[in-house]
Write a protein that holds these residues in place. Structure first.
Motif, PDB file in Angstrom:
ATOM      1  N   LEU A   1       0.817  -1.216   0.000  1.00  0.00           N
ATOM      2  CA  LEU A   1       0.000   0.000   0.000  1.00  0.00           C
ATOM      3  C   LEU A   1       0.848   1.262   0.000  1.00  0.00           C
ATOM      4  N   ASN A   2       1.964   1.207   0.705  1.00  0.00           N
ATOM      5  CA  ASN A   2       2.823   2.385   0.839  1.00  0.00           C
ATOM      6  C   ASN A   2       3.991   2.386  -0.129  1.00  0.00           C
ATOM      7  N   ASN A   3       4.058   1.317  -0.956  1.00  0.00           N
ATOM      8  CA  ASN A   3       5.140   1.197  -1.941  1.00  0.00           C
ATOM      9  C   ASN A   3       6.503   1.346  -1.274  1.00  0.00           C
ATOM     10  N   SER A   4       6.684   0.653  -0.146  1.00  0.00           N
ATOM     11  CA  SER A   4       7.930   0.743   0.608  1.00  0.00           C
ATOM     12  C   SER A   4       8.326  -0.646   1.086  1.00  0.00           C
ATOM     13  N   GLY A   5       9.639  -0.890   1.187  1.00  0.00           N
ATOM     14  CA  GLY A   5      10.104  -2.193   1.633  1.00  0.00           C
ATOM     15  C   GLY A   5      10.003  -3.229   0.538  1.00  0.00           C
ATOM     16  N   TYR A   6      10.687  -4.347   0.724  1.00  0.00           N
ATOM     17  CA  TYR A   6      10.708  -5.384  -0.316  1.00  0.00           C
ATOM     18  C   TYR A   6       9.495  -6.284  -0.233  1.00  0.00           C
ATOM     19  N   VAL A   7       8.859  -6.492  -1.383  1.00  0.00           N
ATOM     20  CA  VAL A   7       7.806  -7.489  -1.546  1.00  0.00           C
ATOM     21  C   VAL A   7       8.030  -8.120  -2.913  1.00  0.00           C
ATOM     22  N   SER A   8       8.018  -9.439  -2.994  1.00  0.00           N
ATOM     23  CA  SER A   8       8.252 -10.097  -4.275  1.00  0.00           C
ATOM     24  C   SER A   8       7.182  -9.686  -5.274  1.00  0.00           C
ATOM     25  N   GLU A   9       7.522  -9.731  -6.545  1.00  0.00           N
ATOM     26  CA  GLU A   9       6.599  -9.324  -7.605  1.00  0.00           C
ATOM     27  C   GLU A   9       5.342 -10.172  -7.601  1.00  0.00           C
ATOM     28  N   GLU A  10       5.481 -11.476  -7.357  1.00  0.00           N
ATOM     29  CA  GLU A  10       4.332 -12.381  -7.373  1.00  0.00           C
ATOM     30  C   GLU A  10       3.366 -12.050  -6.232  1.00  0.00           C
ATOM     31  N   VAL A  11       3.919 -11.772  -5.054  1.00  0.00           N
ATOM     32  CA  VAL A  11       3.080 -11.429  -3.897  1.00  0.00           C
ATOM     33  C   VAL A  11       2.429 -10.071  -4.094  1.00  0.00           C
TER      34      VAL A  11
ATOM     35  N   LYS B   1       2.571  -3.710 -20.457  1.00  0.00           N
ATOM     36  CA  LYS B   1       1.163  -3.309 -20.438  1.00  0.00           C
ATOM     37  C   LYS B   1       0.433  -3.736 -19.164  1.00  0.00           C
ATOM     38  N   GLU B   2       0.833  -4.865 -18.545  1.00  0.00           N
ATOM     39  CA  GLU B   2       0.150  -5.297 -17.339  1.00  0.00           C
ATOM     40  C   GLU B   2       0.397  -4.344 -16.173  1.00  0.00           C
ATOM     41  N   LYS B   3       1.504  -3.596 -16.237  1.00  0.00           N
ATOM     42  CA  LYS B   3       1.803  -2.655 -15.160  1.00  0.00           C
ATOM     43  C   LYS B   3       0.870  -1.445 -15.180  1.00  0.00           C
ATOM     44  N   GLU B   4       0.229  -1.164 -16.317  1.00  0.00           N
ATOM     45  CA  GLU B   4      -0.731  -0.060 -16.341  1.00  0.00           C
ATOM     46  C   GLU B   4      -1.856  -0.318 -15.340  1.00  0.00           C
ATOM     47  N   ILE B   5      -2.377  -1.548 -15.341  1.00  0.00           N
ATOM     48  CA  ILE B   5      -3.449  -1.900 -14.402  1.00  0.00           C
ATOM     49  C   ILE B   5      -2.921  -1.901 -12.973  1.00  0.00           C
ATOM     50  N   GLU B   6      -1.735  -2.447 -12.774  1.00  0.00           N
ATOM     51  CA  GLU B   6      -1.154  -2.497 -11.422  1.00  0.00           C
ATOM     52  C   GLU B   6      -1.011  -1.093 -10.831  1.00  0.00           C
ATOM     53  N   TYR B   7      -0.520  -0.163 -11.656  1.00  0.00           N
ATOM     54  CA  TYR B   7      -0.306   1.184 -11.133  1.00  0.00           C
ATOM     55  C   TYR B   7      -1.621   1.925 -10.922  1.00  0.00           C
ATOM     56  N   ILE B   8      -2.614   1.674 -11.760  1.00  0.00           N
ATOM     57  CA  ILE B   8      -3.924   2.280 -11.518  1.00  0.00           C
ATOM     58  C   ILE B   8      -4.449   1.831 -10.151  1.00  0.00           C
ATOM     59  N   ASN B   9      -4.337   0.537  -9.867  1.00  0.00           N
ATOM     60  CA  ASN B   9      -4.797   0.014  -8.584  1.00  0.00           C
ATOM     61  C   ASN B   9      -3.980   0.569  -7.424  1.00  0.00           C
ATOM     62  N   LEU B  10      -2.671   0.665  -7.611  1.00  0.00           N
ATOM     63  CA  LEU B  10      -1.814   1.191  -6.551  1.00  0.00           C
ATOM     64  C   LEU B  10      -2.112   2.657  -6.262  1.00  0.00           C
ATOM     65  N   LEU B  11      -2.293   3.442  -7.325  1.00  0.00           N
ATOM     66  CA  LEU B  11      -2.614   4.862  -7.141  1.00  0.00           C
ATOM     67  C   LEU B  11      -3.994   5.034  -6.507  1.00  0.00           C
ATOM     68  N   LYS B  12      -4.891   4.115  -6.824  1.00  0.00           N
ATOM     69  CA  LYS B  12      -6.229   4.177  -6.227  1.00  0.00           C
ATOM     70  C   LYS B  12      -6.143   4.001  -4.715  1.00  0.00           C
ATOM     71  N   VAL B  13      -5.379   3.012  -4.252  1.00  0.00           N
ATOM     72  CA  VAL B  13      -5.296   2.795  -2.810  1.00  0.00           C
ATOM     73  C   VAL B  13      -4.486   3.892  -2.123  1.00  0.00           C
ATOM     74  N   ARG B  14      -3.629   4.568  -2.871  1.00  0.00           N
ATOM     75  CA  ARG B  14      -2.905   5.708  -2.303  1.00  0.00           C
ATOM     76  C   ARG B  14      -3.781   6.961  -2.274  1.00  0.00           C
ATOM     77  N   GLN B  15      -4.980   6.852  -2.845  1.00  0.00           N
ATOM     78  CA  GLN B  15      -5.987   7.903  -2.823  1.00  0.00           C
ATOM     79  C   GLN B  15      -5.515   9.215  -3.455  1.00  0.00           C
ATOM     80  N   VAL B  16      -4.915   9.103  -4.638  1.00  0.00           N
ATOM     81  CA  VAL B  16      -4.637  10.309  -5.408  1.00  0.00           C
ATOM     82  C   VAL B  16      -5.963  10.920  -5.833  1.00  0.00           C
ATOM     83  N   ASP B  17      -5.960  12.208  -6.124  1.00  0.00           N
ATOM     84  CA  ASP B  17      -7.204  12.886  -6.523  1.00  0.00           C
ATOM     85  C   ASP B  17      -7.606  12.565  -7.956  1.00  0.00           C
ATOM     86  N   GLY B  18      -6.649  12.157  -8.779  1.00  0.00           N
ATOM     87  CA  GLY B  18      -6.925  11.826 -10.171  1.00  0.00           C
ATOM     88  C   GLY B  18      -5.727  11.137 -10.779  1.00  0.00           C
TER      89      GLY B  18
END
Length: 329
Positions: free
Chosen positions: A22-32, A101-118
């Motif tokens: 959620l905070n994009n910090s610390g190591y987490v494997s790509e699969e997890v 291309k799969e990272k587009e969806i991943e980043y949309i989801n990540l930015l959503k949980v970080r609650q950006v305004d847009g």
């Protein structure tokens, strides 16, 4: 509403691991990381501290998803976006998909949980999964470079630019014109630019040999290899080549120079992008300037309009371009 503990249990990980994602910090494997983001998307989970922030105030942060952060196009776009957003007190959070291309969806989801305004998405490949995620998003989003129905878009006139370049070759006396493109899953660069080339060739009754049409992957080396395939395999050697990006064109130029071809006498070249290097190679490269900074400004204005005015109307802006005729033709 699920809690962070629920997400951790569903993903079979610790709450600390979920927090790192959620905070994009610390190591987490790509699969997890992918597994956690998928569960967050499916459950609609919103961290409690962010939910509270949403009820009281805006974060004043806009997420910008780029296909390749190191390119001049991205640099110009971000400059235009930041120029407009900074005036309103907004900050930018950049995400780089590196053309995955799969990272587009991943980043949309990540930015959503970080609650950006847009979110401003500089898209490359449009697919059903991406469209579904975008349409389920509950925050404003603007797409640059590709047209997605149901959201606001800032577009380049790829078809017309390709037509104008191909027509320019024909006006200069060329009848055998080759084409170096990219995969057509990229509708703007891969499909529309190729269609513009093919339509003009057909309208003038000019043949297109199969070997004249090759694909690259947005880099100089693939332009080199595509030009090599054209020159070594074509039954009839072309006298001009239209590459859909400057990088591809410069790669083609490198091959031709190594093989001793005279430019533009034996092969005329053109690209798209108006990259800085295009004006310093020899011969200088004919290209199209898409005015990327203007595109960034327009995208920023649209996202602010959606946020500040609560304007839910769908806008489509198609920008003009400049054809820069130089020594390569």
């Amino acid at each position: 509403m699920p809690t962070i503990k629920d997400i951790a249990e569903m993903a079979n990980v610790s709450r600390t691991t979920v927090s790192r994602v959620l905070n994009n910090s610390g190591y987490v494997s790509e699969e997890v990381r992918k597994r956690i983001l998928k569960i967050i998307e499916e459950t609609g989970y919103v961290p409690s501290e962010h939910a509270k922030s949403l009820r009281t105030k805006q974060t004043k942060v806009i997420g910008v998803i780029l296909p390749k952060i190191s390119t001049e196009t991205s640099s110009r776009l971000v400059s235009g976006i930041d120029e407009v957003l900074a005036e309103k007190g907004y900050q930018i959070l950049l995400a780089n998909t590196n053309l995955e291309k799969e990272k587009e969806i991943e980043y949309i989801n990540l930015l959503k949980v970080r609650q950006v305004d847009g979110i401003i998405l500089v898209a490359t490949n449009i697919n059903n999964d991406l469209v579904r995620v975008i349409h389920q998003l509950n925050i404003p989003l603007v797409v640059v470079g590709q047209e997605i129905p149901g959201v606001s878009n800032v577009l380049y006139d790829d078809y017309s630019a390709a037509r104008e370049i191909t027509s320019l070759f024909i006006k200069r006396g060329h009848k055998k014109i080759a084409f170096i493109g990219v995969d057509e899953s990229d509708r703007a660069v891969g499909y529309l630019r190729k269609k513009g080339y093919l339509d003009v060739m057909a309208e003038h009754g000019l043949p297109v040999e199969n070997e004249w049409v090759q694909k690259g992957v947005f880099d100089i080396e693939s332009g080199y290899e595509a030009m090599k395939r054209i020159m070594e395999n074509a039954k009839s050697r072309p006298t001009a080549t239209f590459a859909v990006t400057d990088r591809l064109a410069i790669g083609a130029m490198k091959y031709l120079k190594e093989k001793g071809y005279s430019l533009p006498e034996e092969m005329a070249l053109a690209g798209i992008g108006a990259s800085e290097i295009s004006n310093y190679v020899t011969p200088t490269l004919t290209t199209v300037d898409y005015l990327n900074k203007d595109a960034g400004r327009e995208a920023a204005k649209l996202i602010l309009n959606h946020i500040l005015q609560n304007d839910k109307s769908i806008k489509k802006i198609t920008l003009n371009y400049r054809l820069l005729i130089r020594d390569s033709i």
